[in-house]
Design an enzyme around this catalytic site. Structure first.
Site, PDB file in Angstrom:
ATOM      1  N   GLY A   1      -1.097  -2.817   7.512  1.00 42.83           N
ATOM      2  CA  GLY A   1      -1.205  -4.000   6.986  1.00 42.83           C
ATOM      3  C   GLY A   1      -2.061  -5.294   7.901  1.00 42.83           C
ATOM      4  O   GLY A   1      -2.725  -6.309   7.359  1.00 42.83           O
TER       5      GLY A   1
ATOM      6  N   ASP B   1       0.774  -8.129  10.764  1.00 40.19           N
ATOM      7  CA  ASP B   1       0.615  -9.040   9.475  1.00 40.19           C
ATOM      8  C   ASP B   1       1.797 -10.051   9.189  1.00 40.19           C
ATOM      9  O   ASP B   1       1.510 -11.242   9.180  1.00 40.19           O
ATOM     10  CB  ASP B   1       0.296  -8.171   8.126  1.00 40.19           C
TER      11      ASP B   1
ATOM     12  N   ASP C   1       8.816 -10.247   9.626  1.00 37.43           N
ATOM     13  CA  ASP C   1      10.038 -10.466   8.553  1.00 37.43           C
ATOM     14  C   ASP C   1      11.690 -10.242   9.360  1.00 37.43           C
ATOM     15  O   ASP C   1      12.080 -11.153   9.746  1.00 37.43           O
ATOM     16  CB  ASP C   1       9.774  -9.414   7.608  1.00 37.43           C
TER      17      ASP C   1
ATOM     18  N   LEU D   1       8.351  -5.278  14.974  1.00 42.49           N
ATOM     19  CA  LEU D   1       7.538  -5.832  16.237  1.00 42.49           C
ATOM     20  C   LEU D   1       8.427  -5.675  17.459  1.00 42.49           C
ATOM     21  O   LEU D   1       8.150  -5.512  18.600  1.00 42.49           O
ATOM     22  CB  LEU D   1       7.278  -7.145  16.089  1.00 42.49           C
TER      23      LEU D   1
ATOM     24  N   LYS E   1       8.172 -15.243   8.384  1.00 45.18           N
ATOM     25  CA  LYS E   1       8.922 -15.523   6.998  1.00 45.18           C
ATOM     26  C   LYS E   1      10.087 -15.999   7.709  1.00 45.18           C
ATOM     27  O   LYS E   1      10.623 -15.756   8.831  1.00 45.18           O
ATOM     28  CB  LYS E   1       9.438 -14.429   6.384  1.00 45.18           C
TER      29      LYS E   1
ATOM     30  N   ASP F   1      -0.206  -4.908   1.413  1.00 48.08           N
ATOM     31  CA  ASP F   1       0.034  -4.168   0.099  1.00 48.08           C
ATOM     32  C   ASP F   1       0.928  -3.894  -0.612  1.00 48.08           C
ATOM     33  O   ASP F   1       2.054  -4.638  -0.039  1.00 48.08           O
ATOM     34  CB  ASP F   1      -0.549  -2.512   0.564  1.00 48.08           C
TER      35      ASP F   1
HETATM   36  P1  5GP Z   1       9.983  -6.197   9.731  1.00 51.85           P
HETATM   37  O1  5GP Z   1       9.948  -4.791  10.573  1.00 51.85           O
HETATM   38  O2  5GP Z   1       9.526  -7.515  10.512  1.00 51.85           O
HETATM   39  O3  5GP Z   1      11.168  -6.455   8.765  1.00 51.85           O
HETATM   40  O4  5GP Z   1       8.721  -6.153   8.483  1.00 51.85           O
HETATM   41  C1  5GP Z   1       7.513  -6.147   9.056  1.00 51.85           C
HETATM   42  C2  5GP Z   1       6.795  -5.235   8.137  1.00 51.85           C
HETATM   43  O5  5GP Z   1       7.151  -5.286   6.714  1.00 51.85           O
HETATM   44  C3  5GP Z   1       5.281  -5.911   8.404  1.00 51.85           C
HETATM   45  O6  5GP Z   1       4.637  -5.435   9.215  1.00 51.85           O
HETATM   46  C4  5GP Z   1       4.706  -5.829   6.841  1.00 51.85           C
HETATM   47  O7  5GP Z   1       3.982  -4.651   6.874  1.00 51.85           O
HETATM   48  C5  5GP Z   1       6.120  -5.346   5.824  1.00 51.85           C
HETATM   49  N1  5GP Z   1       6.394  -6.639   5.247  1.00 51.85           N
HETATM   50  C6  5GP Z   1       7.232  -7.612   5.223  1.00 51.85           C
HETATM   51  N2  5GP Z   1       7.106  -8.299   4.260  1.00 51.85           N
HETATM   52  C7  5GP Z   1       6.068  -8.186   3.526  1.00 51.85           C
HETATM   53  C8  5GP Z   1       5.475  -8.824   2.341  1.00 51.85           C
HETATM   54  O8  5GP Z   1       5.720  -9.646   1.643  1.00 51.85           O
HETATM   55  N3  5GP Z   1       4.580  -8.153   1.655  1.00 51.85           N
HETATM   56  C9  5GP Z   1       3.840  -6.820   2.297  1.00 51.85           C
HETATM   57  N4  5GP Z   1       2.830  -6.372   1.651  1.00 51.85           N
HETATM   58  N5  5GP Z   1       4.551  -6.444   3.448  1.00 51.85           N
HETATM   59  C10 5GP Z   1       5.670  -6.849   4.103  1.00 51.85           C
HETATM   60 MG    MG Z   2       3.147  -3.605   8.499  1.00 50.46          MG
END
Ligand code: 5GP
Ligand code: MG
Length: 191
Positions: free
Chosen positions: A44, A103, A106, A111, A134, A162
């Site tokens: 991403g 990217d 969330d 990370l 977010k 994506d």
């Molecule tokens: P986390 O591990 O912080 O929950 O998620 C991070 C990953 O989830 C990001 O690297 C991203 O690839 C994916 N992600 C989270 N939210 C979105 C979104 O709204 N759209 C897309 N395409 N990917 C997301």
């Molecule tokens: Mg990602």
């Protein structure tokens, strides 16, 4: 394979993104680190990383870059919490001043997993840089040192982001509205 039926509602435009990326690069360059080592989380963040790297050059930095592909396994547009490495770094990070680039921040699982791994591998410092942050849903206590935009909890695509590996080519970032694509959102797709 048929194209997804969902529509993309523009949220952040090309000019706006370019301005923010330049701003982030000036902040990163201004806060030290003469041996900056960018570690980008695939897939991403590849568009953001490419633009950020060139913006860092304009800001006077000479960054190196390497890539790590991490999966967060989840059904459709939700991540379930299991994180794993699909492709590891090619270069050693020992002693390096790492700028970890993704990217979206969330839940924070991706990370925090990547950061722990880099620290375990001997990185001197790991700072986090994300294009989008977010506001909700952090499952890990983690915040970005540098970020582009705060956004609400909608599903975003474009500029490298994506859905079912589509929409990455869009030059802007938008909200994916409408029904998910047929056959898309596979349960184990790397995000
Ligand atoms: P986390 O591990 O912080 O929950 O998620 C991070 C990953 O989830 C990001 O690297 C991203 O690839 C994916 N992600 C989270 N939210 C979105 C979104 O709204 N759209 C897309 N395409 N990917 C997301
Ligand atoms: Mg990602």
């Amino acid at each position: 394979m048929t194209a997804p039926t969902g529509r993309v509602r523009p949220l952040f435009g090309e000019t706006e993104i370019a301005a923010r990326v330049d701003r982030i690069a000036r902040d990163v360059a201004g806060r030290g680190g003469d041996d900056l080592f960018m570690v980008a989380i695939l897939k991403g963040s590849f568009v953001f990383t490419a633009d950020l790297m060139r913006a860092l050059h304009r800001a006077g930095a000479r960054p190196r870059v390497d890539f790590m592909q991490i999966s967060s396994y989840g059904a459709g547009m939700e991540s379930s919490g299991r994180v794993g490495v699909i492709r590891d770094l090619a270069d050693p990070v020992e002693g390096r001043d790492v700028l970890l680039v993704d990217d979206i921040l969330d839940s924070g699982r991706t990370l925090s997993f990547a950061r722990d791994r880099l620290l375990q591998a001997g990185a001197r410092r790991v700072r986090l840089c994300v294009l989008l942050s977010k506001r909700v849903r952090r499952a890990r206590r983690i915040e970005a040192d540098f970020f582009g935009f705060r956004c609400s909890d909608e599903f975003l695509v474009g500029y490298g982001l994506d859905h079912a590996n589509l929409y990455r080519e869009l030059p802007f970032i938008g909200v994916l509205d409408g029904p998910p694509p047929e056959g898309g959102g596979s349960a184990s797709a790397p995000r």
